[in-house]
Write a protein that holds these residues in place. Structure first.
Motif, PDB file in Angstrom:
ATOM      1  N   GLU A  81      -9.038   7.677  -6.359  1.00  0.00           N
ATOM      2  CA  GLU A  81      -7.673   7.243  -6.039  1.00  0.00           C
ATOM      3  C   GLU A  81      -6.622   8.014  -6.818  1.00  0.00           C
ATOM      4  OE1 GLU A  81      -7.932   2.553  -4.683  1.00  0.00           O
ATOM      5  OE2 GLU A  81      -7.659   3.009  -6.813  1.00  0.00           O
ATOM      6  N   SER A  82      -6.966   8.497  -8.006  1.00  0.00           N
ATOM      7  CA  SER A  82      -5.971   9.085  -8.904  1.00  0.00           C
ATOM      8  C   SER A  82      -5.685  10.566  -8.650  1.00  0.00           C
ATOM      9  CB  SER A  82      -6.413   8.906 -10.364  1.00  0.00           C
ATOM     10  OG  SER A  82      -7.670   9.533 -10.583  1.00  0.00           O
TER      11      SER A  82
ATOM     12  N   TYR B 134     -14.716   9.279  -3.858  1.00  0.00           N
ATOM     13  CA  TYR B 134     -13.321   9.066  -3.447  1.00  0.00           C
ATOM     14  C   TYR B 134     -12.557   8.643  -4.690  1.00  0.00           C
ATOM     15  CZ  TYR B 134      -9.187   7.200  -1.115  1.00  0.00           C
ATOM     16  OH  TYR B 134      -7.890   6.947  -0.705  1.00  0.00           O
TER      17      TYR B 134
ATOM     18  N   THR C 112      -1.999   1.429  -5.383  1.00  0.00           N
ATOM     19  CA  THR C 112      -3.359   1.738  -4.943  1.00  0.00           C
ATOM     20  C   THR C 112      -3.994   0.483  -4.347  1.00  0.00           C
ATOM     21  OG1 THR C 112      -4.395   1.138  -7.056  1.00  0.00           O
ATOM     22  CG2 THR C 112      -3.599   3.418  -6.805  1.00  0.00           C
ATOM     23  N   GLN C 113      -5.041   0.683  -3.572  1.00  0.00           N
ATOM     24  CA  GLN C 113      -5.744  -0.436  -2.971  1.00  0.00           C
ATOM     25  C   GLN C 113      -6.267  -1.402  -4.034  1.00  0.00           C
ATOM     26  OE1 GLN C 113      -6.364  -1.156   0.551  1.00  0.00           O
ATOM     27  NE2 GLN C 113      -6.726  -3.049  -0.551  1.00  0.00           N
ATOM     28  N   THR C 114      -6.779  -0.854  -5.136  1.00  0.00           N
ATOM     29  CA  THR C 114      -7.291  -1.693  -6.216  1.00  0.00           C
ATOM     30  C   THR C 114      -6.196  -2.567  -6.806  1.00  0.00           C
ATOM     31  OG1 THR C 114      -8.961  -0.023  -6.770  1.00  0.00           O
ATOM     32  CG2 THR C 114      -8.478  -1.671  -8.442  1.00  0.00           C
ATOM     33  N   SER C 115      -5.017  -1.993  -7.047  1.00  0.00           N
ATOM     34  CA  SER C 115      -3.914  -2.758  -7.625  1.00  0.00           C
ATOM     35  C   SER C 115      -3.402  -3.817  -6.652  1.00  0.00           C
ATOM     36  CB  SER C 115      -2.780  -1.814  -8.030  1.00  0.00           C
ATOM     37  OG  SER C 115      -3.175  -0.998  -9.118  1.00  0.00           O
TER      38      SER C 115
ATOM     39  N   LYS D  34      -7.947  13.203  -3.414  1.00  0.00           N
ATOM     40  CA  LYS D  34      -8.952  12.130  -3.438  1.00  0.00           C
ATOM     41  C   LYS D  34     -10.370  12.652  -3.722  1.00  0.00           C
ATOM     42  CE  LYS D  34      -5.555   9.480  -2.421  1.00  0.00           C
ATOM     43  NZ  LYS D  34      -4.853   8.793  -3.546  1.00  0.00           N
TER      44      LYS D  34
ATOM     45  N   SER E 115      -6.241  -0.026 -13.269  1.00  0.00           N
ATOM     46  CA  SER E 115      -5.217  -0.793 -12.553  1.00  0.00           C
ATOM     47  C   SER E 115      -4.581  -1.843 -13.469  1.00  0.00           C
ATOM     48  CB  SER E 115      -5.839  -1.474 -11.336  1.00  0.00           C
ATOM     49  OG  SER E 115      -4.981  -2.485 -10.823  1.00  0.00           O
TER      50      SER E 115
ATOM     51  N   SER F  50       0.812  -1.224   0.000  1.00  0.00           N
ATOM     52  CA  SER F  50       0.000   0.000   0.000  1.00  0.00           C
ATOM     53  C   SER F  50       0.843   1.270   0.000  1.00  0.00           C
ATOM     54  CB  SER F  50      -0.946   0.013   1.205  1.00  0.00           C
ATOM     55  OG  SER F  50      -1.894  -1.023   1.100  1.00  0.00           O
TER      56      SER F  50
ATOM     57  N   ARG G 228     -16.063   6.982  -7.956  1.00  0.00           N
ATOM     58  CA  ARG G 228     -14.619   6.712  -7.947  1.00  0.00           C
ATOM     59  C   ARG G 228     -13.912   7.349  -9.144  1.00  0.00           C
ATOM     60  NH1 ARG G 228     -15.707   6.054  -3.586  1.00  0.00           N
ATOM     61  NH2 ARG G 228     -15.411   4.273  -2.193  1.00  0.00           N
TER      62      ARG G 228
END
Length: 327
Positions: A259-260, A257, A124-127, A264, A187, A120, A225
């Motif tokens: 991520e990029s 929110y 990112t959380q998704t990746s 945020k 991602s 982390s 998102r």
């Protein structure tokens, strides 16, 4: 690393805790909805696992009717007529059962927790989820998707575009209704997951460049998102066939929110009214979809589920799912 002997002791301690709080555990008549009595558990890991077990017992035999209920009297008659009542069907139950099973893979969950803490810092959380193969989502079953589109099991169209498709688990519930599946995903690790499933992965700028139109476009839990949600709605309006459908899912209450972006926050805001599910659904219809030149044909309320971890077997938010047609 937890040794087999230590794990055995943890299980014994957890069994003692469960029986102390629920003396008739194992009986079909046991009331797992009550709050467990305060207890002291020495091991931090045992404490985490115990409270996850308690959470599981509160849910494992429930049909979760409250997840699907809306206060229909709060809607106008016109909006109320478009509401599709749903329930926890076999597809939803199968996802939850898999969540319970995977949460019991204690060593895997511990490894994921450790890896997540490290990764982390630069992913990112998704990746991270894509790399570890964790955190799959559930929005609706194949049957619920079919009911929303008002088609039967034999219906099949040419093409589906699933925007922000993640690892493709949600896409799987729609794929049998289409000859061709296109997806997008930012991602890199998730893009590889989609390719492994045999889906065509388009570049972000490619899907809306006018070279293709689609019979259906799904945009599931993406508007909160992305940086420019109204621009995406406009692109979907232009990219769906005139007789096609757009399926949009949004978490209520709506809380963007991105991520990029550094802060945020999106650069394009949706000005929704109200705070409750019913108020925000009405505002989405009147203040977002209609200005984007869409008509809502159906909508429903479903749980937005995510595979869990050591602390919870699954996590849940509330989704409103809309079926839109160009107007």
């Amino acid at each position: 690393m937890v040794s087999p002997a230590s794990l055995f002791l943890l299980v014994l301690e957890l069994d003692h805790c469960v029986r102390a709080n629920y003396p008739s555990a194992g009986s079909a008549m046991t009331d797992f909805t009550r709050r467990p009595a305060p207890i002291y558990i020495r091991s931090p890991l045992a404490r985490v696992l115990y409270y996850r077990m308690v959470h599981d017992q509160q849910h494992v035999d429930s049909v979760h009717g409250e997840w699907y209920k809306a206060k229909l009297q709060k809607f106008t008659e016109e909006v109320c007529d478009k509401f599709l009542p749903c329930h926890q069907d076999d597809g939803t139950k199968q996802f939850l059962d898999k969540c319970y099973e995977k949460a019991d893979w204690i060593f895997t969950q511990m490894a994921h927790s450790f890896a997540k803490a490290i990764l982390s810092w630069f992913m990112t959380q998704t990746s991270v989820n894509g790399l570890l193969g964790r955190g799959s989502m559930f929005v609706f079953s194949s049957q619920q998707f079919q009911d929303l589109l008002e088609v039967d099991a034999s219906w099949k169209a040419q093409s589906l575009l699933d925007l922000g498709a993640g690892d493709g688990v949600v896409t799987q519930h729609m794929e049998k209704y289409f000859e061709e599946i296109y997806t997008t995903e930012i991602s890199g690790t998730m893009r590889r997951r989609l390719t492994d499933r045999g889906y065509s992965v388009l570049d972000i700028a490619e899907w809306s460049n006018g070279t293709r139109q689609y019979d259906a476009i799904s945009c599931l839990n993406l508007l909160d998102r992305c940086d420019q949600p109204m621009a995406i709605l406009s692109d979907m309006r232009r990219s769906v066939r005139p007789e096609g459908r757009v399926i949009v899912a949004v978490v209520i209450p709506f809380s963007p929110y991105v991520e990029s972006t550094s802060d945020k926050k999106p650069t394009e805001l949706l000005h929704l009214k109200g705070a409750t599910f019913e108020e925000q659904v009405t505002s989405f219809i009147k203040d977002v979809f209609e200005p984007a030149r869409f008509t809502v044909t159906k909508f429903t309320k479903v749980p937005y589920l995510c595979e869990g971890d050591l602390h919870r077997s699954f996590y849940k938010l509330t989704d409103a799912v809309f079926v839109l047609k160009p107007s």
